[in-house]
Design an enzyme around this catalytic site. Sequence first.
Site, mmCIF file in Angstrom:
data_model
loop_
_atom_site.group_PDB
_atom_site.id
_atom_site.type_symbol
_atom_site.label_atom_id
_atom_site.label_comp_id
_atom_site.label_asym_id
_atom_site.label_seq_id
_atom_site.Cartn_x
_atom_site.Cartn_y
_atom_site.Cartn_z
ATOM 1 N N MET A 93 10.929 -22.720 -55.013
ATOM 2 C CA MET A 93 10.696 -22.881 -53.580
ATOM 3 C C MET A 93 11.523 -24.000 -52.961
ATOM 4 O O MET A 93 11.027 -24.797 -52.198
ATOM 5 C CB MET A 93 9.202 -23.130 -53.322
ATOM 6 C CG MET A 93 8.301 -22.061 -53.881
ATOM 7 S SD MET A 93 8.833 -20.401 -53.410
ATOM 8 C CE MET A 93 8.120 -20.301 -51.788
ATOM 9 N N ILE A 95 15.343 -24.871 -51.001
ATOM 10 C CA ILE A 95 16.608 -24.365 -50.450
ATOM 11 C C ILE A 95 17.721 -25.102 -51.188
ATOM 12 O O ILE A 95 17.665 -26.328 -51.310
ATOM 13 C CB ILE A 95 16.729 -24.667 -48.944
ATOM 14 C CG1 ILE A 95 15.493 -24.191 -48.193
ATOM 15 C CG2 ILE A 95 18.002 -24.040 -48.387
ATOM 16 C CD1 ILE A 95 15.386 -22.713 -48.004
ATOM 17 N N HIS A 112 12.899 -12.091 -53.881
ATOM 18 C CA HIS A 112 12.262 -12.439 -52.618
ATOM 19 C C HIS A 112 11.178 -11.398 -52.328
ATOM 20 O O HIS A 112 11.440 -10.190 -52.430
ATOM 21 C CB HIS A 112 13.316 -12.459 -51.494
ATOM 22 C CG HIS A 112 12.746 -12.803 -50.165
ATOM 23 N ND1 HIS A 112 12.388 -14.087 -49.811
ATOM 24 C CD2 HIS A 112 12.435 -12.023 -49.104
ATOM 25 C CE1 HIS A 112 11.892 -14.082 -48.583
ATOM 26 N NE2 HIS A 112 11.904 -12.839 -48.133
ATOM 27 N N GLN A 176 5.117 -5.240 -58.768
ATOM 28 C CA GLN A 176 6.444 -4.600 -58.731
ATOM 29 C C GLN A 176 7.557 -5.608 -59.048
ATOM 30 O O GLN A 176 8.554 -5.261 -59.689
ATOM 31 C CB GLN A 176 6.679 -3.982 -57.346
ATOM 32 C CG GLN A 176 5.739 -2.854 -57.016
ATOM 33 C CD GLN A 176 5.808 -1.726 -58.033
ATOM 34 O OE1 GLN A 176 6.891 -1.291 -58.420
ATOM 35 N NE2 GLN A 176 4.664 -1.272 -58.504
HETATM 36 C C1 GRF Z 1 6.489 -14.438 -55.833
HETATM 37 O O1 GRF Z 1 5.999 -13.674 -54.765
HETATM 38 C C2 GRF Z 1 7.987 -14.520 -55.718
HETATM 39 O O2 GRF Z 1 8.547 -13.366 -55.123
HETATM 40 C C3 GRF Z 1 8.153 -15.689 -54.816
HETATM 41 O O3 GRF Z 1 7.251 -16.632 -55.353
HETATM 42 C C4 GRF Z 1 6.048 -15.910 -55.685
HETATM 43 C C5 GRF Z 1 5.415 -16.471 -56.927
HETATM 44 O O4 GRF Z 1 6.262 -16.194 -58.000
HETATM 45 N N1 GRF Z 1 9.500 -16.131 -54.781
HETATM 46 P P1 GRF Z 1 5.870 -16.630 -59.523
HETATM 47 O O5 GRF Z 1 4.481 -16.098 -59.812
HETATM 48 O O6 GRF Z 1 5.870 -18.143 -59.561
HETATM 49 O O7 GRF Z 1 6.916 -15.992 -60.367
#
Ligand code: GRF
Length: 192
Positions: A93, A95, A112, A176
């Site tokens: 998370m 940028i 994404h 998915q």
């Molecule tokens: C998921 O929806 C992914 O697409 C987004 O972060 C969410 C959590 O991902 N980028 P994860 O369970 O930490 O892999």
Amino acid sequence: RPIVILISGSGSNMAALVEAARHGRWAARFGAGVVAVVSNRPGAAGLAWAREQGLATAVVDHQQHADREAFDAALMAAIDAHRPALVLLAGFMRILTPGFVRHYEGRLLNIHPSLLPAFPGLKTHQRAIETGCRFAGATVHRVTAELDHGEYLEQAVVPVLPGDTPEALAARVLTQEHLIYPRAVERLLAAG
Ligand code: GRF
């Protein structure tokens, strides 16, 4: 052909990729394997799971760095220690600076949780519901300097059901995601 995965939270996509590498015999078939998991958050739950799997882990805490460039430089150092052929952002998370993206150009992917080009950015499920979308989904794409805009490698679509909460839709999409991210990586590895 080492693969490094970057996470910020639960790392369910990271776990799906690690399992796919094992069951798909990526090491034997492509000489590729996940070697390390790097997070920007010390408390990321996925780190404990990765350690249990015997993977190398590293934390580059963005709160410990003066600015974005310093953070990205420290992150690149932690990643490059493994000389990765592929770097996979999975629920990561942050940028990333153009310099970071350029450094990994052509070997950097992200997943994404929307059917890009719809809903780049955050809160994608809430926005899809509020807009009245009948379908939602996820996209695996190459990462370029422009946020959530690289070439798409895989997409999956799910229905938005009446009364869906963002959490219910997120869970349906996440199922998915765990299928299309490994599929995208395996296709890239098979193509060399
Ligand atoms: C998921 O929806 C992914 O697409 C987004 O972060 C969410 C959590 O991902 N980028 P994860 O369970 O930490 O892999």
